[in-house]
Write a protein that holds these residues in place. Structure first.
Motif, PDB file in Angstrom:
ATOM      1  N   ARG A  15       0.827  -1.213   0.000  1.00 46.35           N
ATOM      2  CA  ARG A  15       0.000   0.000   0.000  1.00 46.35           C
ATOM      3  C   ARG A  15       0.859   1.259   0.000  1.00 46.35           C
ATOM      4  NH1 ARG A  15      -3.710  -2.142   4.047  1.00 46.35           N
ATOM      5  NH2 ARG A  15      -5.647  -2.780   3.047  1.00 46.35           N
ATOM      6  N   HIS A  16       1.913   1.227   0.842  1.00 45.35           N
ATOM      7  CA  HIS A  16       2.797   2.386   0.946  1.00 45.35           C
ATOM      8  C   HIS A  16       3.501   2.664  -0.390  1.00 45.35           C
ATOM      9  CE1 HIS A  16       5.773   5.185   2.474  1.00 45.35           C
ATOM     10  NE2 HIS A  16       6.735   4.402   2.019  1.00 45.35           N
ATOM     11  N   LEU A  17       4.028   1.606  -1.021  1.00 49.20           N
ATOM     12  CA  LEU A  17       4.735   1.773  -2.289  1.00 49.20           C
ATOM     13  C   LEU A  17       3.790   2.247  -3.389  1.00 49.20           C
ATOM     14  CD1 LEU A  17       7.027  -1.405  -2.212  1.00 49.20           C
ATOM     15  CD2 LEU A  17       7.758   0.969  -1.917  1.00 49.20           C
ATOM     16  N   LEU A  18       2.572   1.699  -3.419  1.00 51.83           N
ATOM     17  CA  LEU A  18       1.598   2.123  -4.426  1.00 51.83           C
ATOM     18  C   LEU A  18       1.185   3.575  -4.214  1.00 51.83           C
ATOM     19  CD1 LEU A  18      -0.912  -0.819  -4.947  1.00 51.83           C
ATOM     20  CD2 LEU A  18       0.647   0.159  -6.610  1.00 51.83           C
ATOM     21  N   SER A  19       1.015   3.970  -2.958  1.00 48.85           N
ATOM     22  CA  SER A  19       0.657   5.349  -2.654  1.00 48.85           C
ATOM     23  C   SER A  19       1.739   6.302  -3.142  1.00 48.85           C
ATOM     24  CB  SER A  19       0.450   5.508  -1.144  1.00 48.85           C
ATOM     25  OG  SER A  19       0.244   6.857  -0.800  1.00 48.85           O
ATOM     26  N   ARG A  20       2.995   5.911  -2.916  1.00 43.37           N
ATOM     27  CA  ARG A  20       4.115   6.744  -3.353  1.00 43.37           C
ATOM     28  C   ARG A  20       4.191   6.806  -4.881  1.00 43.37           C
ATOM     29  NH1 ARG A  20       9.251   4.721  -0.597  1.00 43.37           N
ATOM     30  NH2 ARG A  20       9.589   3.652  -2.560  1.00 43.37           N
ATOM     31  N   GLU A  21       3.885   5.701  -5.534  1.00 41.55           N
ATOM     32  CA  GLU A  21       3.901   5.661  -6.992  1.00 41.55           C
ATOM     33  C   GLU A  21       2.785   6.528  -7.576  1.00 41.55           C
ATOM     34  OE1 GLU A  21       5.494   4.286 -10.702  1.00 41.55           O
ATOM     35  OE2 GLU A  21       6.235   4.415  -8.656  1.00 41.55           O
ATOM     36  N   ARG A  22       1.611   6.449  -6.956  1.00 37.34           N
ATOM     37  CA  ARG A  22       0.496   7.283  -7.410  1.00 37.34           C
ATOM     38  C   ARG A  22       0.857   8.761  -7.278  1.00 37.34           C
ATOM     39  NH1 ARG A  22      -5.615   7.279  -6.999  1.00 37.34           N
ATOM     40  NH2 ARG A  22      -5.597   5.226  -6.016  1.00 37.34           N
ATOM     41  N   GLU A  23       1.447   9.126  -6.133  1.00 37.49           N
ATOM     42  CA  GLU A  23       1.843  10.517  -5.911  1.00 37.49           C
ATOM     43  C   GLU A  23       2.868  10.970  -6.941  1.00 37.49           C
ATOM     44  OE1 GLU A  23       3.236  10.627  -1.916  1.00 37.49           O
ATOM     45  OE2 GLU A  23       1.242  10.380  -1.024  1.00 37.49           O
ATOM     46  N   ALA A  24       3.807  10.078  -7.291  1.00 36.66           N
ATOM     47  CA  ALA A  24       4.834  10.436  -8.276  1.00 36.66           C
ATOM     48  C   ALA A  24       4.205  10.689  -9.640  1.00 36.66           C
ATOM     49  CB  ALA A  24       5.869   9.309  -8.373  1.00 36.66           C
ATOM     50  N   GLU A  25       3.227   9.868 -10.014  1.00 31.53           N
ATOM     51  CA  GLU A  25       2.579  10.060 -11.318  1.00 31.53           C
ATOM     52  C   GLU A  25       1.746  11.327 -11.337  1.00 31.53           C
ATOM     53  OE1 GLU A  25      -0.188   7.719 -14.575  1.00 31.53           O
ATOM     54  OE2 GLU A  25       0.842   6.595 -13.006  1.00 31.53           O
ATOM     55  N   VAL A  26       1.009  11.574 -10.253  1.00 28.63           N
ATOM     56  CA  VAL A  26       0.205  12.792 -10.166  1.00 28.63           C
ATOM     57  C   VAL A  26       1.101  14.030 -10.186  1.00 28.63           C
ATOM     58  CG1 VAL A  26      -1.321  14.144  -8.670  1.00 28.63           C
ATOM     59  CG2 VAL A  26      -1.740  11.706  -9.003  1.00 28.63           C
ATOM     60  N   GLU A  27       2.219  13.959  -9.448  1.00 29.38           N
ATOM     61  CA  GLU A  27       3.139  15.103  -9.390  1.00 29.38           C
ATOM     62  C   GLU A  27       3.750  15.376 -10.761  1.00 29.38           C
ATOM     63  OE1 GLU A  27       7.091  16.681  -6.972  1.00 29.38           O
ATOM     64  OE2 GLU A  27       6.407  14.618  -6.722  1.00 29.38           O
ATOM     65  N   ARG A  28       4.120  14.299 -11.466  1.00 30.84           N
ATOM     66  CA  ARG A  28       4.683  14.478 -12.805  1.00 30.84           C
ATOM     67  C   ARG A  28       3.680  15.173 -13.715  1.00 30.84           C
ATOM     68  NH1 ARG A  28       5.683   9.798 -17.270  1.00 30.84           N
ATOM     69  NH2 ARG A  28       3.456   9.620 -16.909  1.00 30.84           N
ATOM     70  N   THR A  29       2.437  14.699 -13.681  1.00 30.55           N
ATOM     71  CA  THR A  29       1.400  15.305 -14.517  1.00 30.55           C
ATOM     72  C   THR A  29       1.167  16.757 -14.124  1.00 30.55           C
ATOM     73  OG1 THR A  29       0.331  13.145 -14.653  1.00 30.55           O
ATOM     74  CG2 THR A  29      -0.978  15.043 -15.313  1.00 30.55           C
TER      75      THR A  29
END
Length: 786
Positions: A15-29
């Motif tokens: 969950r933690h890794l997925l949350s961080r990955e989601r944040e990275a994609e949102v931040e990039r966009t």
């Protein structure tokens, strides 16, 4: 066996890794959309501007299909420039912005995928993409207003795809309820049900010992022994089996035979089974669909009943894929006629609302008239959904094989559908969490892939930093230090291929891989290299305990092999692609020397092609008769150059590009067709440079792209530009052996490598071995320009 605490820790870490990955994609966009001028967004392939609405139709689920094109009034050609839009991507249609920067979202608000929306914008999913059209499916329930009022000139912008993350998180929630009783107060959920498969995957139960198979009669007489063994192993395994398919070993070919065996009545299979076939990308799924629709009819005269769910990537290229889609089959069913009249009414109303209806003369109704028409559309859409739901359910119930991407298997259309067997292709490119979406629907799992090729795309911070950061008792020692230039370079290397636009022929889900994984991958390689001819007792006993993943690059395929040892998989060991010399190094270093070349390809060269040939015997040997050529630029001082600023920088090497250009000219001068050649490099800036040098002369038939875009594909001749050449001997993500393994295994008859050995050999043991192997086995030539 795994304890409840270990199960809870495993899920929490995911969950933690997925949350961080989601944040990275949102931040990039967020950063790209708020800081990039529209032209730069288009150059990066993240936007298509100057579009007009050509039509609005109704698709499955009552979704509104908005078809966009480039109007001739604004563009010299209707063909789209290179872009990264693929079916299944989340996108926003908004008013076209021709200059300046796009509107910045409010600073006080936390960035989210939908930030920056204007009143006349709508979000949806890319449904279909061709060279001249892009279709976006808009769900009325997801839009802010039912009134779809789009501007005359609009653009499509790629967004962070939150739907996939939502489905992965939901799958983890379901898994937690199943395997951690305390999470639900001890009450098991109504669905999904706990199965032996889930217990084995989570390490709470040992895999059941397979029963010996009776004689298996294979439909395909051309299968080799390793393919037959893999198929028998997969059929016999009660819960889970892995098929390891190195480059060119016929992994898809093997899966097609396996599907035929499982869906037919045979001595080893008493009744036809129902299959769910998934892939990490739309292209991998379509590839299997194409093979299945081309199969001859069974002895009974009936063809396999297959349904392709989701967003096909190649529906325009292959009629069979189109016919197999749920949309097409639903349209042909008897009940479809009932829904068709309602659909026609909706589409007629939508045409009037967009000013494209009969007699509208480009003017859409306004005010009360428009509001009344939208109320009618809403009522019609509700009726259409009800009628269509029955049609879809009938089609899926009659399908023996359903095919979809892993995340599409979580759609409402497959809700609570059960299958006997789940097959996941490209499992080594899929996050473990996304694999769990379809796993709940099956009793047995078969994974196919190659852990020695590119892993899943990971955007969040590299795992080594995360490892120290995530430990609760660790002290962040680096906080007081100055930024490490190597770390800066690494971050730049990771970012460049993600941000910049790929070439048109790049794969749907083109994977990137960070160099930071190399040290840990050495362990994985050693595990994969464990000789299968030794008795299991002699091998290292694997730990069956469930351990939290270090990063999202640890796939389900990798984890199962570490938990249960090499006995959980079978490797295909005969390759049908490469000349034996091209295959020698990857076989020795990546596959423990087990990969052998089939006699049909072991000695084939460019000179054996019917179209290739030169008059000069010496030129024929130099150009067409050599399987591996290495242009070594050591000592030439062909230093690389950084293009762009900061993290968005990418590297190119102008002199090296000139060497590549000259060799391509020689190949084509020897009558090798441009369509038979691929020029690949790890760096997007070098792709851009090579494209400017070669594309004007040889056109789009000569493929030029990144290594990532070539995974799963092949060419008769491949030229690799390594780019890196500097006095500090930095090699960036050339250190990633999996990326280079993909690069060097794309060629069938001829591989040419251009690079600076004096720089590259200092990038670690793998690169040192490769440079030594090239020096000893390739036709080494001076890389200097005359």
């Amino acid at each position: 066996m795994s304890s409840e605490a270990e199960l809870a820790a495993f899920i929490q870490r995911h969950r933690h890794l997925l949350s961080r990955e989601r944040e990275a994609e949102v931040e990039r966009t967020y950063l790209l959309l708020s800081n990039c001028p529209p032209k730069l967004l288009e150059q990066k392939g993240l936007a298509l501007g100057g579009l007009g609405v050509s039509s609005i139709n109704i698709g499955l689920g009552g979704k509104t299909l908005v078809e966009l094109e480039r109007p001739t009034a604004y563009h010299t050609t209707p063909i789209f420039p290179p872009h990264t839009f693929r079916p299944g991507d989340l996108a926003r249609i908004e008013e076209n912005v021709s200059s300046g920067t796009s509107k910045k979202p409010a600073k006080a608000k936390k960035p989210a995928a939908g930030d920056g929306k204007s009143a006349r914008s709508v979000e949806g999913v890319v449904y279909k993409v061709t060279d001249t059209r892009i279709v976006v499916a808009v769900d009325a329930s997801d839009s802010q207003s039912d009134d779809l009022d789009l501007p005359d000139r609009c653009r499509v912008v790629k967004l962070a795809n939150s739907v996939t993350y939502d489905r992965m998180e939901k799958a983890l929630d379901q898994l937690e309820k199943l395997v951690v009783p305390s999470a639900t107060g001890g009450n098991p959920p109504a669905w999904p049900k706990m199965t032996k498969l889930v217990e084995v995957l989570m390490g709470t139960s040992e895999p059941t010992k397979p029963q010996p198979l009776k004689d298996v009669t294979f439909f395909d007489a051309t299968l080799n022994d390793s393919q037959k063994e893999a198929i028998k192993f997969a059929i016999a395994a009660p819960e889970v089996a892995c098929i390891h398919g190195p480059p060119g070993t016929g992994k898809t070919h093997t899966l097609i035979e396996l599907i035929r065996q499982l869906t037919s009545v045979t001595p080893s299979n008493s009744k036809p089974l129902r299959l769910l076939v998934c892939g990490a990308s739309n292209l991998s799924v379509d590839n299997i669909v194409e093979r299945l629709v081309a199969l001859p009819s069974a002895s009974t005269g009936e063809k396999l009943k297959i349904t392709r769910l989701g967003h096909p990537a190649r529906v325009m290229a292959h009629e069979g894929v189109l016919d197999a889609t749920l949309d097409a089959q639903a349209g042909r069913s008897d009940q479809a006629a009932l829904a068709k009249d309602v659909k026609n009414e909706i589409e007629a109303a939508m045409s009037v609302l967009t000013g494209k209806g009969k007699g509208a003369k480009g003017k859409a109704p306004r005010g009360a008239e428009r509001k009344k028409m939208w109320e009618e559309v809403k009522a019609l859409r509700k009726e259409y959904r009800q009628r269509e739901g029955g049609v879809v359910e009938t089609v899926l119930a009659e399908s023996q094989i359903v095919l979809a991407t892993c995340h599409s298997a979580g759609s409402k259309q497959l809700y609570k559908h059960d299958f006997d067997v789940l097959i996941i292709d490209e499992a080594t490119q899929a996050l473990e969490a996304v694999c769990w979406i379809p796993i709940f629907k099956a009793k047995k799992l078969i994974l196919a892939g190659d852990p020695m090729q590119l892993p899943p795309t990971i955007l969040s911070v590299d795992s080594k930093k995360a490892k120290s950061k995530d430990k609760p008792n660790s002290t962040p020692k680096s906080s007081s230090k100055k930024p490490d230039p190597k770390q800066k370079e690494k971050k730049s290397a990771q970012t460049e291929d993600v941000l910049e636009s790929p070439q048109p022929l790049s794969d749907d889900e083109a994977s990137q891989s960070s160099e930071s994984e190399c040290s840990e991958d050495d362990k994985a390689v050693k595990s994969a290299k464990a000789p299968s001819n030794r008795p299991p007792a002699a091998a290292k006993v694997p730990s069956k305990r469930l351990r939290p993943p270090r990063s999202l690059e640890t796939t389900l395929f990798d984890r199962l092999e570490k938990m249960y040892g090499p006995g959980i998989k079978r490797m295909l060991n005969v390759q049908y692609r490469m000349h034996a010399q091209i295959a020698e190094f990857p076989s020795k270093v990546m596959y423990a020397g087990k990969l052998t070349s089939h006699p049909s390809v072991a000695a084939h060269l460019l000179k054996d092609l019917s179209n290739a040939g030169v008059d000069n015997e010496e030129d024929e040997k130099e150009v067409l008769g050599t399987p591996v050529v290495f242009f070594d630029t050591a000592g030439c001082e062909y230093f690389e150059r950084l293009e762009g600023d900061g993290d968005e920088g990418s590297r190119c090497n102008e002199n090296e590009a000139e060497v590549v250009k000259r060799w391509v000219e020689k190949l084509i001068g020897a009558s090798v067709l441009p369509s038979q050649i691929a020029v690949i490099t790890p760096y997007q800036a070098q792709v851009t440079l090579l494209t400017s040098l070669l594309r004007p002369t040889y056109g789009a038939e000569l493929e030029i792209g990144t290594v990532d875009g070539m995974q799963g594909r092949e060419k008769e001749a491949v030229v690799i530009s390594l780019v890196r050449s500097n006095e500090t001997r930095e090699v960036g993500f050339l250190k990633d052996k999996r990326r280079l393994n993909v690069a060097m295994t794309r060629a069938r008859r001829h591989l040419c490598v251009v690079g600076d050995s004096s720089t590259v050999q200092h990038g670690g043991s793998f690169l040192k071995k490769w440079m030594k192997w090239l020096e000893d086995n390739a036709d080494v030539r001076f890389g200097g320009l005359d």
